[in-house]
Write an enzyme that holds these catalytic residues in place. Sequence first.
Site, PDB file in Angstrom:
ATOM      1  N   HIS A 218      33.996  32.810  42.950  1.00 15.10           N
ATOM      2  CA  HIS A 218      33.077  33.787  42.349  1.00 15.10           C
ATOM      3  C   HIS A 218      32.770  34.954  43.282  1.00 15.10           C
ATOM      4  O   HIS A 218      32.014  35.842  42.900  1.00 15.10           O
ATOM      5  CB  HIS A 218      31.743  33.141  41.913  1.00 15.10           C
ATOM      6  CG  HIS A 218      31.885  32.127  40.842  1.00 15.10           C
ATOM      7  ND1 HIS A 218      30.798  31.652  40.111  1.00 15.10           N
ATOM      8  CD2 HIS A 218      32.966  31.468  40.356  1.00 15.10           C
ATOM      9  CE1 HIS A 218      31.218  30.752  39.235  1.00 15.10           C
ATOM     10  NE2 HIS A 218      32.533  30.618  39.373  1.00 15.10           N
TER      11      HIS A 218
ATOM     12  N   ASP B   1      39.901  29.524  41.537  1.00 17.97           N
ATOM     13  CA  ASP B   1      39.022  29.133  40.423  1.00 17.97           C
ATOM     14  C   ASP B   1      39.407  29.885  39.171  1.00 17.97           C
ATOM     15  O   ASP B   1      38.934  30.996  38.943  1.00 17.97           O
ATOM     16  CB  ASP B   1      37.569  29.436  40.816  1.00 17.97           C
ATOM     17  CG  ASP B   1      36.557  29.036  39.760  1.00 17.97           C
ATOM     18  OD1 ASP B   1      36.894  28.216  38.900  1.00 17.97           O
ATOM     19  OD2 ASP B   1      35.431  29.564  39.803  1.00 17.97           O
TER      20      ASP B   1
ATOM     21  N   GLU C  58      35.067  28.804  30.460  1.00 20.07           N
ATOM     22  CA  GLU C  58      34.228  28.032  31.382  1.00 20.07           C
ATOM     23  C   GLU C  58      33.293  28.932  32.172  1.00 20.07           C
ATOM     24  O   GLU C  58      32.132  28.579  32.422  1.00 20.07           O
ATOM     25  CB  GLU C  58      35.112  27.220  32.331  1.00 20.07           C
ATOM     26  CG  GLU C  58      34.362  26.169  33.138  1.00 20.07           C
ATOM     27  CD  GLU C  58      33.709  26.711  34.413  1.00 20.07           C
ATOM     28  OE1 GLU C  58      32.766  26.084  34.925  1.00 20.07           O
ATOM     29  OE2 GLU C  58      34.166  27.791  34.882  1.00 20.07           O
ATOM     30  N   GLU C  59      33.777  30.095  32.596  1.00 21.80           N
ATOM     31  CA  GLU C  59      32.945  30.990  33.397  1.00 21.80           C
ATOM     32  C   GLU C  59      31.821  31.626  32.581  1.00 21.80           C
ATOM     33  O   GLU C  59      30.937  32.281  33.142  1.00 21.80           O
ATOM     34  CB  GLU C  59      33.804  32.075  34.044  1.00 21.80           C
ATOM     35  CG  GLU C  59      34.883  31.564  34.987  1.00 21.80           C
ATOM     36  CD  GLU C  59      34.354  30.880  36.238  1.00 21.80           C
ATOM     37  OE1 GLU C  59      33.122  30.698  36.348  1.00 21.80           O
ATOM     38  OE2 GLU C  59      35.165  30.513  37.102  1.00 21.80           O
TER      39      GLU C  59
ATOM     40  N   ASP D 218      40.139  31.280  32.324  1.00 24.65           N
ATOM     41  CA  ASP D 218      39.303  32.473  32.424  1.00 24.65           C
ATOM     42  C   ASP D 218      38.741  32.582  33.843  1.00 24.65           C
ATOM     43  O   ASP D 218      38.690  31.588  34.579  1.00 24.65           O
ATOM     44  CB  ASP D 218      38.169  32.439  31.409  1.00 24.65           C
ATOM     45  CG  ASP D 218      37.210  31.271  31.622  1.00 24.65           C
ATOM     46  OD1 ASP D 218      37.692  30.136  31.830  1.00 24.65           O
ATOM     47  OD2 ASP D 218      35.986  31.484  31.601  1.00 24.65           O
TER      48      ASP D 218
ATOM     49  N   HIS E  24      40.693  25.610  33.621  1.00 23.94           N
ATOM     50  CA  HIS E  24      40.362  26.763  32.779  1.00 23.94           C
ATOM     51  C   HIS E  24      41.090  28.003  33.288  1.00 23.94           C
ATOM     52  O   HIS E  24      41.311  28.175  34.489  1.00 23.94           O
ATOM     53  CB  HIS E  24      38.847  26.999  32.698  1.00 23.94           C
ATOM     54  CG  HIS E  24      38.174  27.352  33.991  1.00 23.94           C
ATOM     55  ND1 HIS E  24      38.074  28.644  34.460  1.00 23.94           N
ATOM     56  CD2 HIS E  24      37.549  26.575  34.917  1.00 23.94           C
ATOM     57  CE1 HIS E  24      37.402  28.656  35.597  1.00 23.94           C
ATOM     58  NE2 HIS E  24      37.083  27.411  35.910  1.00 23.94           N
TER      59      HIS E  24
END
Length: 450
Positions: A423, A126, A157-158, A95, A93
């Site tokens: 994150h 990520d 996805e996030e 995003d 992903h």
Amino acid sequence: MADQHANDPLAAAVEAELPGARTDLERLVRIPSIWADPTHADDTRRSADAVASLAREAGAADVQILQAQGGAPAVVARFPGPAGTPTVLLYAHHDVQPTGGDEHWTSPPFEPTERAGRLYGRGAADDKAGVMTHLATLRAFGGKPPVGVTLFVEGEEESGSPTLTALLSEHRDLLAADVIVIADSANPATDVPALTTTLRGLVDVVVEVSMLERPVHSGVYGGPVGDALTALCRALASLHDDKGHVAVPGLMGTESDVPDMDEETFRSDVGLLDGVELLGSGSIPDRAWLKPAVAVLGIDAPRVAEASNVLLPRARAMVSLRLAPGDDAATAQQALAEHLRAHVPWGAHVTVEPGTGVAEPFALDATGSAYDAARSAFSRAYGNSVVETGIGGSIPFIAEFARTFPGAAVLVTGVGDPASRWHGIDESLDLAMFGRGVLAEAYFLQTLAE
């Protein structure tokens, strides 16, 4: 890598592609594709355009940017393989998470910066590293992989992949594959490859406690009259026992024979302050992967700087619950709600509403020829045997892929490690591990073809 695989043409091809892959990864990291923030919607579209352009340059026969109604842009690129070979769907992903405050980063989050062999930046691990792992692999084959490949790079996805179900349903034939490789996980160490086989689920609730019709003076009425925030805090404190075990009845939890982690290393990776105890009991992997965890993510109450001498009439909080593999999200959410209702004291009024975050826990059966090929390929690339791990986080779309393509083998891999801080502040990618990850994926496609 060059020394270890000096006589290996595929390893040499991967080695030749890594500098360009690093450059393009930095290009992607510079795009703040935070789809969850509406102010970055155009950035996310720009990120999708950049990925699509890279796929075309890598030799894709067909590239499309797709969106479900209200969803983020996703990129699908097709790389046909020789007749009779399987089709592999490579997922990542583009995003990313919000930064958590640019001022807290050692270097600007969207300006990729190398320090001590790691590339720092939001999305560096990520999951733009996953995007570039796939693209670098395809480049190493000159855009003509030995099996059929469909590259699928999602854009939300996030945010919990809210429109992925619709996207998979609408484009099922386009995305159908024999093997699905999801590059959105991590390894236990930079030189130890892993297949992620268990994931915890996720539910949350919003609990609101009310005690008064309006704020009243704490001096005049305090004593016989309580306040809603204190009542809420007492209910929230009941979520754990004195040892830190989750105290909500009816939740599942299991144990494994996975070797324990070194506690000091774990504490350092997490950033625990001196003297802060770990919660619960059992091995660290069991506590992080196979047992429930509950956390209070936010409380609506006056800020300290804005507080006044009044008893608060109401207060509310968001409570998040991670579920062990084998549990059921709806049942666990109900158990959490019932527990909170039962532990609000003093006759206070309470409402508990389900939150928006719902993800079923998941366990993969890592048997079969695709998994055998992966173990062989990844061990060869990393120089160490593959281990099976769990992750405490939730990736709800994995279950969606398994439901949509029930005959496909689903492999969850990635190029994160415990120091990647997904994150978090100062997210980073170990560049040597990135090279191993690309080589592992290239070997995997080669082994499937053979």
